[in-house]
Design a protein around this motif. Structure first.
Motif, short mmCIF file in Angstrom:
data_model
loop_
_atom_site.label_atom_id
_atom_site.label_comp_id
_atom_site.label_asym_id
_atom_site.label_seq_id
_atom_site.Cartn_x
_atom_site.Cartn_y
_atom_site.Cartn_z
N THR A 1 83.77 35.77 46.27
CA THR A 1 82.93 36.46 47.25
C THR A 1 82.59 37.87 46.78
O THR A 1 81.44 38.30 46.89
CB THR A 1 83.65 36.50 48.62
OG1 THR A 1 83.89 35.15 49.02
CG2 THR A 1 82.79 37.18 49.67
N THR A 2 83.57 38.58 46.23
CA THR A 2 83.30 39.93 45.72
C THR A 2 82.19 39.89 44.67
O THR A 2 81.26 40.69 44.70
CB THR A 2 84.58 40.54 45.11
OG1 THR A 2 85.64 40.42 46.07
CG2 THR A 2 84.38 42.00 44.75
N THR A 3 82.28 38.91 43.76
CA THR A 3 81.26 38.78 42.72
C THR A 3 79.88 38.57 43.34
O THR A 3 78.90 39.20 42.95
CB THR A 3 81.60 37.59 41.80
OG1 THR A 3 82.91 37.79 41.27
CG2 THR A 3 80.60 37.47 40.67
N MET A 4 79.81 37.69 44.34
CA MET A 4 78.53 37.40 44.96
C MET A 4 77.99 38.59 45.74
O MET A 4 76.79 38.83 45.79
CB MET A 4 78.66 36.18 45.86
CG MET A 4 78.87 34.91 45.05
SD MET A 4 79.03 33.48 46.11
CE MET A 4 78.12 32.25 45.18
N ARG A 5 78.91 39.36 46.34
CA ARG A 5 78.47 40.53 47.09
C ARG A 5 77.93 41.60 46.14
O ARG A 5 76.96 42.30 46.47
CB ARG A 5 79.61 41.07 47.92
CG ARG A 5 79.98 40.13 49.09
CD ARG A 5 81.39 40.34 49.58
NE ARG A 5 81.66 41.74 49.68
CZ ARG A 5 81.18 42.50 50.65
NH1 ARG A 5 80.45 41.95 51.60
NH2 ARG A 5 81.42 43.77 50.68
#
Lengths: 304, 257
Positions: free
Chosen positions: A41-45
């Protein structure tokens, strides 16, 4: 189309994403797979500019997300289907998106029809939606601007089996028309069925990537699930050939490719009623690759 | 299937579109519609009550406007607060900023939307106050009315809206921002009243004290002196402009979750 280069994100002393690089190609569905808290999720954010990276960068079609004019027309984003105002109706949520992107309101009806939300359902407030309905609405929202890139975080979460099958068809068709799809999941099974390409991430690091075949070759011998009219006889023949045989439900689990099991059955004259790929190869690989990043691993260590 | 994205044919999102979307967001939930309805309804109710309880010679335009300003001064800032904080409490900021990555533009659009509603409420108050004065006001109900007073009233309403936005931007939390907006001026007022050393400089530091001459001028008292204007400007800077800039800076850097 999505280019992640040396991306790192730290929070104080904690490294959520640790120097990851990968490419999501157009015309393919790329699965981003890892246990909870692995950094998906961090990567996508970071991709869509909601979280600034500590190091590295992400470009989409050669642009930083921030530099894409009216980004909803190029990149469809679904990060959290529940992150919508609980008091707005589904239709209103899509209308706000369509207005922001400068799309006609008719687009809202098209998208509602695409994700099979009925006119009655679309008038309900989001707080009265099931998780599956929220996911459908979120996918409709991501597709509003007819984007060529899709970034979806856990899109299958909460969908029933029919919903998952529907989504698989939708994303497959989308990629076949040249779209780029990046979707995350913590469930191997989900990604396995839908993704052409897989990126495995554990504790912020990419542990493996490639297509299913490549990954399976890394995972060692595949296994098979088999059921026959005479499991005992079949097991004896297989063990005689040196394969490891265990019981699995009404049938057997054999550490051998399906062809070997079929051959053994033919030789023994046993009638097979079911023979299929055990799938465990990839699952074992997934668990093995992420084992030092699994929460369960910590427990085992503690009890040992 | 090219690896690059051709964005040359795509126009930026015009600012006016963002403003209209933000205006839409104020009225597309039940809570939002109640708040807008309350602003109109309570203002009207206050004016009607005043109309019937006030002596005939008190029914002047300035007093009607003053009465209208009280509920509006309470409720319009709440609208500004919600416009900002609901994006965080409802987590819609993730969607909003994914569609419009320029946070400056989004915050500016929210500010514009809140100010537009402030101006609309002001216009409604002017119309209602005029009608009330014409219908049953004292003779000479518009006497002593200057454009300055009307503009000051508008400026004060808009500054109060900005104050709400500012606390919303700093706290990014609905209850905290609303409580701060209501409690902080009262606490400040009490402190400046009770501490003798502070009482003398209160007009320069306490927003409520500085705004008092403004309220009095609506009622027909003498116009503001130069010093009072300076005090209004100073306290507005301390209580509204600085918090607004600080809140803006926070949102620019905040991680949107």
């Amino acid at each position: 189309m999505i280019h992640v280069e040396g991306l790192t994100r730290t929070y104080g002393g904690f490294t959520a994403v640790d120097d990851i690089s990968f490419v999501a190609q157009p015309g393919r569905v790329t699965g981003f797979l890892g246990p909870n808290g692995a950094g998906k999720t961090t990567t996508m954010r970071i991709m869509v500019g909601l979280t600034p990276p500590s190091r590295g960068r992400v470009t989409i079609g050669g642009h930083l997300y921030h530099d894409i004019p009216n980004p909803g027309r190029h990149v469809g984003v679904l990060l959290d289907a529940s992150a919508q105002h609980a008091g707005r109706s589904g239709r209103e949520i899509l209308t706000i998106g369509a207005r922001t992107m400068g799309l006609p309101d008719a687009r809202v009806d098209e998208m509602l029809a695409l994700v099979s939300l009925s006119p009655e359902e679309s008038k309900r407030r989001l707080r009265n939606y099931s998780l599956g309905m929220k996911q459908r609405l979120g996918i409709a929202h991501a597709l509003l601007g007819d984007p060529s890139v899709l970034i979806l975080d856990e899109p299958a979460n909460g969908l029933d089996p029919a919903g998952i099958r529907w989504m698989r068809g939708l994303l497959k068709g989308y990629a076949d028309r040249g779209g780029t799809v990046l979707l995350s999941s913590h469930l191997l099974h989900e990604v396995e069925m839908i993704a052409d390409e897989m990126i495995l991430i554990g504790r912020g690091k990419i542990v493996a990537q490639g297509d299913k075949k490549t990954l399976l070759e890394r995972g060692g011998a595949p296994s098979s699930l088999v059921t026959s009219l005479d499991n005992g006889a079949l097991a004896a023949v297989l063990q005689g050939k040196g394969f490891v045989v265990g019981s699995a439900g009404e049938g057997l689990k054999v550490e051998a490719p399906a062809a070997e099991v079929g051959r053994a059955a033919l030789e023994a004259g046993v009638v097979l009623t079911d023979l299929r790929f055990g799938g465990a190869g990839l699952e074992d690989l997934f668990l093995e690759l992420t084992s030092d990043t699994q929460r369960e691993g910590l427990n085992e260590g503690a009890s040992a | 299937m090219s690896m690059t994205l051709d964005v040359s044919g795509t126009a930026q999102i015009p600012f006016s579109r963002l403003v209209s979307v933000e205006l839409r967001k104020t009225a597309d939930t039940r809570a939002g519609r109640w708040l807008l309805g309350a602003i109109v309804g309570v203002t009207a109710l206050f004016m009607i009550i005043f109309f019937f309880v006030a002596d005939a010679n008190e029914r002047i335009f300035g007093n009607f406007i003053g009465i209208a300003s009280t509920p509006q001064g309470f409720l319009l800032p709440v609208l500004g607060i919600l416009l900002v904080t609901s994006e965080w409490s409802q987590r819609t900021a993730m969607v909003t900023f994914a569609l419009a990555p320029s946070r400056t533009k989004v915050i500016a659009a929210k500010t514009s939307a809140a100010l537009i509603l402030g101006v609309a409420a002001f216009a409604a108050a002017i119309v209602t106050a005029s009608l009330a004065t014409l219908l049953g006001g004292a003779s000479g109900g518009f006497e002593g009315l200057s454009a300055t007073v009307v503009l000051l009233f508008l400026a004060m309403q808009l500054l109060t809206v900005l104050q709400g936005l500012a606390y919303g931007l700093i706290l990014l939390n609905t209850p905290a921002a609303i409580v701060t907006f209501f409690v902080l001026p009262i606490a400040s007022g009490i402190i400046f009243l009770l501490v003798p050393f502070l009482r003398d400089i209160a007009p320069w530091l306490d927003l409520g004290t500085a705004q008092q001459p403004l309220f009095d001028s609506f009622g027909g008292d003498s116009a503001l002196t130069g010093e009072e204007y300076a005090q209004l400007a100073t306290t507005s800077l301390i209580w509204i402009v600085v918090p607004f800039m600080a809140g803006w800076a926070r949102v620019m850097r905040a991680e949107v979750k």
